[in-house]
Scaffold this motif. Structure first.
Motif, PDB file in Angstrom:
ATOM      1  N   GLY A 138      52.989  12.709 -36.633  1.00  0.00           N
ATOM      2  CA  GLY A 138      52.956  11.407 -35.985  1.00  0.00           C
ATOM      3  C   GLY A 138      53.881  10.435 -36.689  1.00  0.00           C
ATOM      4  N   PHE A 139      54.870  10.963 -37.365  1.00  0.00           N
ATOM      5  CA  PHE A 139      55.753  10.196 -38.242  1.00  0.00           C
ATOM      6  C   PHE A 139      56.541   9.097 -37.533  1.00  0.00           C
ATOM      7  N   SER A 140      56.868   9.278 -36.275  1.00  0.00           N
ATOM      8  CA  SER A 140      57.778   8.348 -35.603  1.00  0.00           C
ATOM      9  C   SER A 140      57.301   6.898 -35.647  1.00  0.00           C
ATOM     10  N   VAL A 141      55.994   6.673 -35.715  1.00  0.00           N
ATOM     11  CA  VAL A 141      55.497   5.292 -35.770  1.00  0.00           C
ATOM     12  C   VAL A 141      55.815   4.623 -37.108  1.00  0.00           C
ATOM     13  N   LEU A 142      56.208   5.412 -38.085  1.00  0.00           N
ATOM     14  CA  LEU A 142      56.539   4.866 -39.402  1.00  0.00           C
ATOM     15  C   LEU A 142      58.006   4.458 -39.520  1.00  0.00           C
ATOM     16  N   LEU A 143      58.827   4.810 -38.546  1.00  0.00           N
ATOM     17  CA  LEU A 143      60.268   4.585 -38.662  1.00  0.00           C
ATOM     18  C   LEU A 143      60.636   3.119 -38.878  1.00  0.00           C
ATOM     19  N   GLU A 144      60.152   2.234 -38.035  1.00  0.00           N
ATOM     20  CA  GLU A 144      60.526   0.821 -38.175  1.00  0.00           C
ATOM     21  C   GLU A 144      60.062   0.216 -39.497  1.00  0.00           C
ATOM     22  N   PRO A 145      58.814   0.463 -39.919  1.00  0.00           N
ATOM     23  CA  PRO A 145      58.416  -0.082 -41.228  1.00  0.00           C
ATOM     24  C   PRO A 145      59.244   0.491 -42.388  1.00  0.00           C
ATOM     25  N   LEU A 146      59.624   1.754 -42.279  1.00  0.00           N
ATOM     26  CA  LEU A 146      60.458   2.350 -43.324  1.00  0.00           C
ATOM     27  C   LEU A 146      61.859   1.744 -43.313  1.00  0.00           C
ATOM     28  N   GLU A 147      62.409   1.538 -42.132  1.00  0.00           N
ATOM     29  CA  GLU A 147      63.739   0.936 -42.014  1.00  0.00           C
ATOM     30  C   GLU A 147      63.750  -0.461 -42.627  1.00  0.00           C
ATOM     31  N   SER A 148      62.788  -1.274 -42.251  1.00  0.00           N
ATOM     32  CA  SER A 148      62.767  -2.650 -42.758  1.00  0.00           C
ATOM     33  C   SER A 148      62.296  -2.723 -44.207  1.00  0.00           C
ATOM     34  N   GLY A 149      61.337  -1.902 -44.574  1.00  0.00           N
ATOM     35  CA  GLY A 149      60.792  -1.960 -45.927  1.00  0.00           C
ATOM     36  C   GLY A 149      61.752  -1.493 -47.005  1.00  0.00           C
ATOM     37  N   PHE A 150      62.569  -0.502 -46.673  1.00  0.00           N
ATOM     38  CA  PHE A 150      63.505   0.044 -47.661  1.00  0.00           C
ATOM     39  C   PHE A 150      64.960  -0.188 -47.281  1.00  0.00           C
ATOM     40  N   ASP A 151      65.200  -1.009 -46.253  1.00  0.00           N
ATOM     41  CA  ASP A 151      66.540  -1.327 -45.777  1.00  0.00           C
ATOM     42  C   ASP A 151      67.335  -0.051 -45.499  1.00  0.00           C
ATOM     43  N   LEU A 152      66.782   0.774 -44.603  1.00  0.00           N
ATOM     44  CA  LEU A 152      67.376   2.059 -44.261  1.00  0.00           C
ATOM     45  C   LEU A 152      67.844   2.065 -42.811  1.00  0.00           C
ATOM     46  N   SER A 153      68.766   2.959 -42.516  1.00  0.00           N
ATOM     47  CA  SER A 153      69.144   3.196 -41.130  1.00  0.00           C
ATOM     48  C   SER A 153      68.087   4.112 -40.506  1.00  0.00           C
ATOM     49  N   ARG A 154      68.140   4.262 -39.203  1.00  0.00           N
ATOM     50  CA  ARG A 154      67.197   5.164 -38.514  1.00  0.00           C
ATOM     51  C   ARG A 154      67.358   6.586 -39.031  1.00  0.00           C
ATOM     52  N   ALA A 155      68.591   7.024 -39.220  1.00  0.00           N
ATOM     53  CA  ALA A 155      68.842   8.380 -39.711  1.00  0.00           C
ATOM     54  C   ALA A 155      68.281   8.571 -41.112  1.00  0.00           C
ATOM     55  N   GLN A 156      68.461   7.571 -41.969  1.00  0.00           N
ATOM     56  CA  GLN A 156      67.925   7.676 -43.326  1.00  0.00           C
ATOM     57  C   GLN A 156      66.398   7.725 -43.313  1.00  0.00           C
ATOM     58  N   ALA A 157      65.780   6.871 -42.522  1.00  0.00           N
ATOM     59  CA  ALA A 157      64.319   6.857 -42.436  1.00  0.00           C
ATOM     60  C   ALA A 157      63.793   8.175 -41.873  1.00  0.00           C
ATOM     61  N   SER A 158      64.508   8.745 -40.920  1.00  0.00           N
ATOM     62  CA  SER A 158      64.106  10.032 -40.340  1.00  0.00           C
ATOM     63  C   SER A 158      64.209  11.164 -41.350  1.00  0.00           C
ATOM     64  N   GLY A 159      65.019  10.957 -42.365  1.00  0.00           N
ATOM     65  CA  GLY A 159      65.175  11.971 -43.407  1.00  0.00           C
ATOM     66  C   GLY A 159      63.873  12.303 -44.123  1.00  0.00           C
TER      67      GLY A 159
END
Length: 183
Positions: free
Chosen positions: A23-44
């Motif tokens: 169910g990881f996809s719901v974490l993408l936006e918080p990871l992007e904003s929290g760690f200043d990552l791109s979508r690809a980096q967060a998906s990593g």
């Protein structure tokens, strides 16, 4: 509750809570904003978790054959709780990757393999059905996690969600150990 039902229930609980990894996809936006990552980096992080999950499933027979079911359940859930705790406390993307991607990923694969073994042992005469049902619970865990996490992210944040997942896995460990000790 009979021995087969206890073993199958333990397998179901274990795979249900570990299915949360998908169910990881719901974490993408918080990871992007929290760690200043791109979508690809967060998906990593998800990719890393799946690589570690696969390695653990493929290598799980070494631990599963050497230790009791109780010890194996403690390893799977204990490492998962530890990994999610690191992810909850993470101040950097690397720390989150270690906790979620590596430790939770490894524990997830090992726990999934353990749950399949428990299901097969619980109903050896209906092994395919038992394994199929437990595998379906893995998907239910992913769906349930995505819905709950989506609602919990705003009030509790990423750290709170990771802490909550760690607490749920800790509780699952207690229940699974109680069930398998009686089998």
């Amino acid at each position: 509750m009979g021995k087969s039902v206890r073993g199958f229930t333990a397998a179901g609980i274990l795979t249900l809570v570990l299915g949360t990894v998908h169910g990881f996809s719901v974490l993408l936006e918080p990871l992007e904003s929290g760690f200043d990552l791109s979508r690809a980096q967060a998906s990593g992080f998800y990719s890393l978790a799946l690589i570690c999950l696969t390695i653990a499933v493929l290598g799980s027979h070494y631990l599963l054959s050497r230790f009791s079911v109780v010890v194996n359940a403690a390893i799977a859930c204990g490492v998962a709780v530890f990994g999610l705790s690191i992810a909850a406390l993470a101040k950097t993307a690397w720390e989150f990757g270690l906790g979620y991607g590596v430790l939770f990923g490894l524990a997830n694969g090992f726990g999934y393999a353990l749950s399949l073994q428990l299901a097969a042992r619980a109903y050896p005469q209906r092994r395919g059905l038992a394994i199929g049902a437990v595998t379906a619970l893995y998907a239910v865990g992913a769906s349930f996690f995505a819905m709950i996490t989506g609602a919990m992210l705003e009030p509790f944040g990423l750290s709170g969600v990771m802490s909550g997942m760690a607490a749920i896995l800790g509780l699952a460990l207690v229940v699974v150990v109680i069930l398998v000790r009686a089998t």
